[in-house]
Motif scaffolding. Structure first.
Motif, PDB file in Angstrom:
ATOM      1  N   GLU A   1       6.463  14.342  -9.069  1.00 35.13           N
ATOM      2  CA  GLU A   1       5.495  14.127 -10.150  1.00 35.13           C
ATOM      3  C   GLU A   1       5.876  12.894 -10.971  1.00 35.13           C
ATOM      4  OE1 GLU A   1       4.633  17.837 -12.107  1.00 35.13           O
ATOM      5  OE2 GLU A   1       4.059  18.753 -10.208  1.00 35.13           O
ATOM      6  N   VAL A   2       5.721  11.749 -10.330  1.00 38.85           N
ATOM      7  CA  VAL A   2       6.105  10.458 -10.903  1.00 38.85           C
ATOM      8  C   VAL A   2       5.001   9.898 -11.786  1.00 38.85           C
ATOM      9  CG1 VAL A   2       7.630   9.824  -8.993  1.00 38.85           C
ATOM     10  CG2 VAL A   2       5.214   9.246  -8.878  1.00 38.85           C
ATOM     11  N   PRO A   3       5.375   9.019 -12.707  1.00 38.76           N
ATOM     12  CA  PRO A   3       4.347   8.312 -13.467  1.00 38.76           C
ATOM     13  C   PRO A   3       3.609   7.337 -12.550  1.00 38.76           C
ATOM     14  CG  PRO A   3       6.556   7.608 -14.146  1.00 38.76           C
ATOM     15  CD  PRO A   3       6.728   8.684 -13.128  1.00 38.76           C
ATOM     16  N   MET A   4       2.320   7.160 -12.792  1.00 38.25           N
ATOM     17  CA  MET A   4       1.525   6.212 -12.031  1.00 38.25           C
ATOM     18  C   MET A   4       1.833   4.797 -12.539  1.00 38.25           C
ATOM     19  SD  MET A   4      -0.073   7.961  -9.857  1.00 38.25           S
ATOM     20  CE  MET A   4       0.098   9.710  -9.608  1.00 38.25           C
ATOM     21  N   THR A   5       1.420   3.792 -11.789  1.00 37.01           N
ATOM     22  CA  THR A   5       1.714   2.397 -12.126  1.00 37.01           C
ATOM     23  C   THR A   5       1.298   2.056 -13.547  1.00 37.01           C
ATOM     24  OG1 THR A   5       1.476   1.774  -9.804  1.00 37.01           O
ATOM     25  CG2 THR A   5       1.374  -0.001 -11.421  1.00 37.01           C
ATOM     26  N   LYS A   6       0.099   2.469 -13.951  1.00 39.15           N
ATOM     27  CA  LYS A   6      -0.371   2.143 -15.302  1.00 39.15           C
ATOM     28  C   LYS A   6       0.551   2.728 -16.368  1.00 39.15           C
ATOM     29  CE  LYS A   6      -3.572   5.980 -15.352  1.00 39.15           C
ATOM     30  NZ  LYS A   6      -4.874   6.458 -15.077  1.00 39.15           N
ATOM     31  N   ASP A   7       1.115   3.916 -16.107  1.00 35.56           N
ATOM     32  CA  ASP A   7       2.047   4.530 -17.054  1.00 35.56           C
ATOM     33  C   ASP A   7       3.388   3.799 -17.069  1.00 35.56           C
ATOM     34  OD1 ASP A   7       0.156   6.569 -17.700  1.00 35.56           O
ATOM     35  OD2 ASP A   7       0.716   7.586 -15.830  1.00 35.56           O
ATOM     36  N   LEU A   8       3.801   3.316 -15.907  1.00 34.32           N
ATOM     37  CA  LEU A   8       5.045   2.541 -15.834  1.00 34.32           C
ATOM     38  C   LEU A   8       4.896   1.225 -16.590  1.00 34.32           C
ATOM     39  CD1 LEU A   8       5.938   3.195 -12.093  1.00 34.32           C
ATOM     40  CD2 LEU A   8       7.167   4.074 -14.096  1.00 34.32           C
ATOM     41  N   ILE A   9       3.712   0.616 -16.505  1.00 34.03           N
ATOM     42  CA  ILE A   9       3.444  -0.622 -17.237  1.00 34.03           C
ATOM     43  C   ILE A   9       3.520  -0.363 -18.738  1.00 34.03           C
ATOM     44  CG2 ILE A   9       1.667  -2.340 -17.788  1.00 34.03           C
ATOM     45  CD1 ILE A   9       0.744  -2.061 -14.813  1.00 34.03           C
ATOM     46  N   LYS A  10       2.885   0.725 -19.179  1.00 33.60           N
ATOM     47  CA  LYS A  10       2.889   1.061 -20.614  1.00 33.60           C
ATOM     48  C   LYS A  10       4.299   1.325 -21.125  1.00 33.60           C
ATOM     49  CE  LYS A  10      -1.684   3.196 -20.724  1.00 33.60           C
ATOM     50  NZ  LYS A  10      -2.399   4.479 -20.815  1.00 33.60           N
ATOM     51  N   SER A  11       5.138   1.950 -20.293  1.00 34.51           N
ATOM     52  CA  SER A  11       6.477   2.324 -20.756  1.00 34.51           C
ATOM     53  C   SER A  11       7.483   1.173 -20.701  1.00 34.51           C
ATOM     54  CB  SER A  11       7.007   3.507 -19.943  1.00 34.51           C
ATOM     55  OG  SER A  11       7.290   3.115 -18.620  1.00 34.51           O
ATOM     56  N   ALA A  12       7.144   0.095 -20.005  1.00 37.87           N
ATOM     57  CA  ALA A  12       8.063  -1.046 -19.909  1.00 37.87           C
ATOM     58  C   ALA A  12       8.160  -1.748 -21.256  1.00 37.87           C
ATOM     59  CB  ALA A  12       7.586  -2.022 -18.840  1.00 37.87           C
ATOM     60  N   ALA A  13       9.386  -1.970 -21.704  1.00 32.81           N
ATOM     61  CA  ALA A  13       9.594  -2.637 -22.993  1.00 32.81           C
ATOM     62  C   ALA A  13       9.277  -4.125 -22.894  1.00 32.81           C
ATOM     63  CB  ALA A  13      11.036  -2.429 -23.459  1.00 32.81           C
ATOM     64  N   LYS A  14       9.651  -4.740 -21.772  1.00 28.67           N
ATOM     65  CA  LYS A  14       9.424  -6.167 -21.541  1.00 28.67           C
ATOM     66  C   LYS A  14       8.936  -6.347 -20.106  1.00 28.67           C
ATOM     67  CE  LYS A  14      13.113  -7.736 -24.613  1.00 28.67           C
ATOM     68  NZ  LYS A  14      14.371  -8.468 -24.687  1.00 28.67           N
ATOM     69  N   ASN A  15       8.427  -7.525 -19.811  1.00 37.30           N
ATOM     70  CA  ASN A  15       7.996  -7.886 -18.458  1.00 37.30           C
ATOM     71  C   ASN A  15       6.935  -6.929 -17.891  1.00 37.30           C
ATOM     72  OD1 ASN A  15       9.810 -10.170 -18.089  1.00 37.30           O
ATOM     73  ND2 ASN A  15      11.437  -8.626 -18.034  1.00 37.30           N
ATOM     74  N   LYS A  16       6.045  -6.447 -18.741  1.00 32.14           N
ATOM     75  CA  LYS A  16       5.010  -5.501 -18.316  1.00 32.14           C
ATOM     76  C   LYS A  16       4.189  -6.039 -17.150  1.00 32.14           C
ATOM     77  CE  LYS A  16       4.390  -3.317 -22.841  1.00 32.14           C
ATOM     78  NZ  LYS A  16       4.607  -1.912 -22.603  1.00 32.14           N
TER      79      LYS A  16
ATOM     80  N   GLY B   1      15.606 -14.886  -1.323  1.00 32.71           N
ATOM     81  CA  GLY B   1      14.403 -14.115  -1.596  1.00 32.71           C
ATOM     82  C   GLY B   1      13.919 -14.431  -2.985  1.00 32.71           C
ATOM     83  N   PRO B   2      13.027 -13.631  -3.506  1.00 31.95           N
ATOM     84  CA  PRO B   2      12.495 -13.901  -4.835  1.00 31.95           C
ATOM     85  C   PRO B   2      13.612 -13.903  -5.880  1.00 31.95           C
ATOM     86  CG  PRO B   2      11.257 -12.156  -3.757  1.00 31.95           C
ATOM     87  CD  PRO B   2      12.442 -12.439  -2.906  1.00 31.95           C
ATOM     88  N   LYS B   3      13.573 -14.882  -6.733  1.00 29.91           N
ATOM     89  CA  LYS B   3      14.555 -14.967  -7.814  1.00 29.91           C
ATOM     90  C   LYS B   3      13.989 -14.247  -9.029  1.00 29.91           C
ATOM     91  CE  LYS B   3      17.438 -17.515  -5.545  1.00 29.91           C
ATOM     92  NZ  LYS B   3      18.474 -16.836  -4.839  1.00 29.91           N
ATOM     93  N   LEU B   4      14.697 -13.252  -9.477  1.00 28.88           N
ATOM     94  CA  LEU B   4      14.273 -12.470 -10.628  1.00 28.88           C
ATOM     95  C   LEU B   4      15.098 -12.852 -11.844  1.00 28.88           C
ATOM     96  CD1 LEU B   4      14.039  -8.918  -8.994  1.00 28.88           C
ATOM     97  CD2 LEU B   4      12.196 -10.573  -9.322  1.00 28.88           C
ATOM     98  N   SER B   5      14.448 -12.810 -12.986  1.00 26.42           N
ATOM     99  CA  SER B   5      15.180 -13.022 -14.230  1.00 26.42           C
ATOM    100  C   SER B   5      16.060 -11.797 -14.475  1.00 26.42           C
ATOM    101  CB  SER B   5      14.204 -13.208 -15.393  1.00 26.42           C
ATOM    102  OG  SER B   5      13.539 -11.989 -15.670  1.00 26.42           O
ATOM    103  N   LYS B   6      16.967 -11.927 -15.402  1.00 29.72           N
ATOM    104  CA  LYS B   6      17.847 -10.812 -15.761  1.00 29.72           C
ATOM    105  C   LYS B   6      17.016  -9.605 -16.208  1.00 29.72           C
ATOM    106  CE  LYS B   6      22.187 -10.210 -18.217  1.00 29.72           C
ATOM    107  NZ  LYS B   6      23.144 -10.830 -19.133  1.00 29.72           N
ATOM    108  N   GLY B   7      15.967  -9.880 -17.004  1.00 31.39           N
ATOM    109  CA  GLY B   7      15.085  -8.815 -17.487  1.00 31.39           C
ATOM    110  C   GLY B   7      14.313  -8.150 -16.358  1.00 31.39           C
ATOM    111  N   GLN B   8      13.859  -8.950 -15.387  1.00 35.14           N
ATOM    112  CA  GLN B   8      13.132  -8.391 -14.245  1.00 35.14           C
ATOM    113  C   GLN B   8      14.054  -7.545 -13.368  1.00 35.14           C
ATOM    114  OE1 GLN B   8      11.597 -12.167 -12.826  1.00 35.14           O
ATOM    115  NE2 GLN B   8       9.491 -11.503 -13.254  1.00 35.14           N
ATOM    116  N   LYS B   9      15.293  -8.002 -13.184  1.00 34.98           N
ATOM    117  CA  LYS B   9      16.254  -7.219 -12.406  1.00 34.98           C
ATOM    118  C   LYS B   9      16.511  -5.874 -13.073  1.00 34.98           C
ATOM    119  CE  LYS B   9      18.765 -11.092 -10.368  1.00 34.98           C
ATOM    120  NZ  LYS B   9      20.004 -11.871 -10.372  1.00 34.98           N
TER     121      LYS B   9
END
Length: 181
Positions: free
Chosen positions: A65-80, A41-49
């Protein structure tokens, strides 16, 4: 999907048994939409995993009451940039459910919602959006897309202002069938 591709066998029970055996032996990964060999299947980097694990964990612990996708993108330290694809991958793997465009829930949360609403709707009288919102103890921001998702999947049926149990509600089966593997 698989039943359609193997319809010529005319034995869906046998096919499901074989797939279940292969899953138990950890030779295949299968869910409602797909099947594949373990390790392919898709090969993910260590950071993506790590990010995928972080996203599913975050959504699981958040409940409804989960964060929406845009909030998850903002909170990601890497691989946004990977966040939307990773969320879709988690849906394909059966870990998350896509409720609306920017709204994903962990499948355990969806199962809990279904169990909760099954109890409330099993009287046959139906529930209004306000009743459902109160029962789920959430706001309209979350309850409306959840109800629309449940309508789309056949768990509920909307009739005017009321929702009742649908064909896919597991009405005859207790406990309610779950979406999780």
């Amino acid at each position: 999907v698989l039943e359609l591709e193997f319809a010529y066998l005319n034995q869906p029970e046998l096919l499901n048994l074989v797939i279940d055996q292969l899953k138990q032996q950890k030779k295949v990964v299968a869910n409602v939409n797909s099947i594949g060999l373990v390790g392919y299947g898709p090969k993910l980097s260590k950071g993506q995993k790590a990010l995928l694990e972080e996203l599913t964990s975050k959504l699981k612990s958040a409940g409804i009451e989960v964060p929406m996708t845009k909030d998850l993108i903002k909170s990601a330290a890497k691989n946004k940039d990977s966040v939307p694809e990773l969320l879709e991958m988690a849906v394909a793997n059966g870990e998350l459910k896509k409720i609306a465009n920017e709204f994903f829930l962990h499948c355990d949360t969806v199962d809990e919602i279904k169990k909760n609403l099954h109890e409330g709707l099993s009287t046959g009288e139906g529930m209004t959006m306000s009743d459902i919102r109160t029962r789920l103890d959430t706001s309209r921001k979350y309850s409306i897309p959840i109800c629309e998702y449940l309508d789309r999947t056949g768990f509920t049926v909307r009739n005017g202002d009321f929702r009742t149990l649908g064909v896919e509600s597991g009405d005859q089966l207790l406990p309610v069938e779950t979406d999780c593997e």
